[in-house]
Design an enzyme around this catalytic site. Structure first.
Site, PDB file in Angstrom:
ATOM      1  N   CYS A  16      12.251  33.129   3.707  1.00 37.12           N
ATOM      2  CA  CYS A  16      11.914  33.407   2.155  1.00 37.12           C
ATOM      3  C   CYS A  16      11.348  34.672   1.758  1.00 37.12           C
ATOM      4  O   CYS A  16      11.585  35.315   0.603  1.00 37.12           O
ATOM      5  CB  CYS A  16      11.398  32.096   1.544  1.00 37.12           C
ATOM      6  SG  CYS A  16      12.202  30.647   1.562  1.00 37.12           S
TER       7      CYS A  16
ATOM      8  N   HIS B 165      15.389  25.953   0.968  1.00 30.24           N
ATOM      9  CA  HIS B 165      13.722  26.185   0.585  1.00 30.24           C
ATOM     10  C   HIS B 165      13.627  26.266  -0.947  1.00 30.24           C
ATOM     11  O   HIS B 165      14.399  26.616  -1.794  1.00 30.24           O
ATOM     12  CB  HIS B 165      13.158  27.175   1.093  1.00 30.24           C
ATOM     13  CG  HIS B 165      13.231  27.122   2.506  1.00 30.24           C
ATOM     14  ND1 HIS B 165      12.672  28.122   3.591  1.00 30.24           N
ATOM     15  CD2 HIS B 165      13.893  26.324   3.564  1.00 30.24           C
ATOM     16  CE1 HIS B 165      12.862  27.814   4.671  1.00 30.24           C
ATOM     17  NE2 HIS B 165      13.480  26.795   4.720  1.00 30.24           N
TER      18      HIS B 165
ATOM     19  N   GLU C 178      11.834  28.328  -3.072  1.00 30.12           N
ATOM     20  CA  GLU C 178      12.260  29.444  -3.244  1.00 30.12           C
ATOM     21  C   GLU C 178      13.686  30.074  -3.339  1.00 30.12           C
ATOM     22  O   GLU C 178      13.951  30.787  -4.331  1.00 30.12           O
ATOM     23  CB  GLU C 178      11.301  30.709  -2.388  1.00 30.12           C
ATOM     24  CG  GLU C 178       9.735  30.291  -2.178  1.00 30.12           C
ATOM     25  CD  GLU C 178       9.525  29.569  -1.133  1.00 30.12           C
ATOM     26  OE1 GLU C 178       8.587  29.721  -0.139  1.00 30.12           O
ATOM     27  OE2 GLU C 178      10.280  28.600  -0.850  1.00 30.12           O
TER      28      GLU C 178
ATOM     29  N   CYS D 265      12.530  21.341 -37.443  1.00 28.15           N
ATOM     30  CA  CYS D 265      12.783  21.602 -35.903  1.00 28.15           C
ATOM     31  C   CYS D 265      13.970  20.794 -35.539  1.00 28.15           C
ATOM     32  O   CYS D 265      15.130  21.660 -35.158  1.00 28.15           O
ATOM     33  CB  CYS D 265      11.843  21.313 -34.917  1.00 28.15           C
ATOM     34  SG  CYS D 265      10.557  22.344 -34.958  1.00 28.15           S
TER      35      CYS D 265
ATOM     36  N   CYS E 299       7.978  31.284   4.013  1.00 22.59           N
ATOM     37  CA  CYS E 299       8.005  31.282   5.273  1.00 22.59           C
ATOM     38  C   CYS E 299       8.862  32.754   5.637  1.00 22.59           C
ATOM     39  O   CYS E 299       9.268  33.411   4.720  1.00 22.59           O
ATOM     40  CB  CYS E 299       8.995  30.289   5.761  1.00 22.59           C
ATOM     41  SG  CYS E 299      10.564  30.148   5.177  1.00 22.59           S
TER      42      CYS E 299
END
Length: 514
Positions: free
Chosen positions: A429, A398, A400, A137, A426
């Site tokens: 949002c 907020h 969101e 990796c 709310c």
């Protein structure tokens, strides 16, 4: 030795300054999780992403290749190799914003998945691994031009603890990793910061008071109130076994093998182990706040519409896992009163190479003031302040809104996209979520229908066109079947619970462990 310790502290301090807050200089009255520790915790949590379905699919494929009995020698070799390679979680960060959450799959390591998913976009990114990556990796990651690689300083991806590692392959891989580290531009290091004062206590108090635990206690007022603490203790034991090395001498031996001999002397060694234990305690506490509690989960209040794919719920263990991601994000809040976290995922049309299956990360956020602002730029008072002009509500972004603003993928209308929010969205949002094309909302419903002084939650209950899955008792009546034929809902379908899962030694509430 002293210089090594000073260098580690200096690196930690630099990281702390660069990621301390969204605004860059704000320090609130409540303890906050640094971004370095947030990314570290998320990497550990991604290692625990539910993969039962993937294991079942792998088992079927294995039987298809070898027949019911199969080639015993070949199957033993494959099994041994998989035991030696530890499952690993990974957080990809660019400009201090999360752009990827990944975990190992049956076929690919986390670092390999990051290369496939991000390609050359990994340039200048920071990668946070739950284990030190292997040479396979690391060589590709370094070649992509990453900026920094941080890892959890315990058993690496190619395990040094399992019996399978006695072949010396693990030690040879560790040496190869050190050579790659020494000759690359990327900074490969351990970034663990001590938690700020009272952080663990604050997380314990707020986790118990969060919407999900409180919904259980209000719904079942006669239940044993110790269920949360019992769950937390079980999680602590589980995570310590998984992420810590219990034997100090063995831990020192691993640190020396992976190039961290400078941390093997006290006080650096004891400080390192204490910091690791504190972070594991914090992770277990947050994970316990969305418990695998019998008959509680994220369900539609009107479960009659479950035929369409966009209306079907995720398996409960995946929904809980994503909600814990949001709960961790909430501890980066700049709101002194209420921390809120949000994370957006989407589900592609087919399973990918990632350990998350068909699901992929879209974006995340927490409630905070506008980027670049200073601590005194905006009011911080809540509705207890009579003067509405100096309240915070008109200024704070907020969770969101931040998740939508800083998303790293576009939301595709033909795919099932979902947002996980630690509190009910709310009225500000809800239309944003619907307008963005998100198909599902997973949240608590404690505030649904409430109207407060400066913020209201009226629209969520009336929202149409978006499936809403709230934390509640299974509305299909499974709780009433407890004494007869227990059932649970997965993907919108009731399935019987194995009888052995019903036994719970005189406890009114039964909690499971991931």
């Amino acid at each position: 030795m002293k210089e090594a310790g000073q260098m580690q502290n200096l690196e930690s301090a630099r990281a702390g300054r660069s990621v301390s807050t969204q605004t860059g200089s704000m320090t609130g009255q409540i303890p906050r999780l640094s971004k370095v520790n947030l990314f570290t915790l998320l990497s550990l949590w991604m290692e625990l992403f539910p993969a039962e379905a993937q294991r079942q699919k792998s088992q079927k494929n294995e039987e298809g290749k070898h027949g019911p009995l199969g080639d015993n020698e070949e199957r033993t070799r494959v099994s041994t190799d998989k035991r030696q390679v530890k499952r690993t979680g990974l957080v990809v960060v660019k400009n201090m914003k999360i752009v990827g959450l990944h975990c190992s799959s049956e076929d690919l390591h986390a670092g390999q998945i990051a290369l496939i998913k991000h390609g050359s976009r990994l340039k200048n990114c920071d990668l946070y691994f739950s284990r030190k990556p292997c040479s396979a990796c690391l060589k590709m990651i370094v070649n992509a031009g990453v900026n920094r690689i941080s890892y959890w300083p315990a058993d690496p991806e190619i395990s040094l603890l399992t019996e399978a590692s006695s072949s010396e392959d693990a030690k040879l891989d560790a040496k190869a990793v050190e050579r790659l580290k020494s000759n690359s531009r990327a900074h490969v290091c351990v970034l663990l910061q001590p938690l700020v004062c009272y952080m663990v206590q604050f997380v314990e108090e707020t986790s118990y008071k969060c919407d999900f635990i409180q919904k259980i206690t209000k719904t079942l007022p006669d239940a044993n109130t110790d269920f949360y603490y019992e769950c937390k203790q079980e999680r602590i034991k589980e995570y310590e076994m998984l992420f810590l090395v219990s034997n100090e001498e063995m831990h020192k031996q691993i640190l020396m093998t992976i190039g961290l001999e400078n941390l093997c002397e006290n006080p650096y060694f004891s400080n390192l182990r204490q910091n690791m234990k504190d972070l594991i305690l914090l992770l277990a506490t947050v994970a316990s706040s969305v418990p695998n509690f019998k008959h509680f989960g994220f369900y539609r209040s009107n479960p009659e519409q479950i035929n369409e794919i966009h209306n079907q719920s995720l398996p409960q263990e995946i929904a809980r896992h994503c909600m814990v991601q949001a709960r961790l994000l909430a501890y980066r809040t700049e709101d002194h009163k209420t921390g809120v976290g949000a994370v957006i995922w989407a589900e592609g049309k087919s399973r990918s190479c990632d350990g998350t299956g068909a699901m992929y990360f879209v974006g995340c956020g927490y409630n905070a003031f506008p980027v670049g602002s200073e601590y005194a730029d905006f009011p911080h008072m809540d509705d207890k302040q009579k003067d509405r002009e100096i309240r915070k509500f008109r200024y704070i972004i907020h969770a969101e809104q931040n998740a939508l603003t800083f998303r790293c993928q576009e939301i595709k209308p033909e795919e099932r996209s979902m947002i996980f929010v630690t509190k009910c969205p709310c009225d500000e949002c809800v239309p944003l979520i619907k307008g963005a094309g998100i198909k599902q909302i997973y949240a608590g419903d404690v505030d649904v229908g409430k109207k407060k002084a400066d913020i209201s939650y009226m629209r969520f209950g009336e929202l149409e066109g978006v499936s809403k899955f709230t934390w509640q008792l299974n509305p299909s009546g499974a709780y009433g079947l407890e004494q007869n034929e227990p059932e649970r809902r997965e993907n919108g379908v009731l399935r019987p619970v194995p009888q052995k899962e019903e036994q719970h030694q005189d406890k009114k509430l039964r909690l499971g462990i991931h």
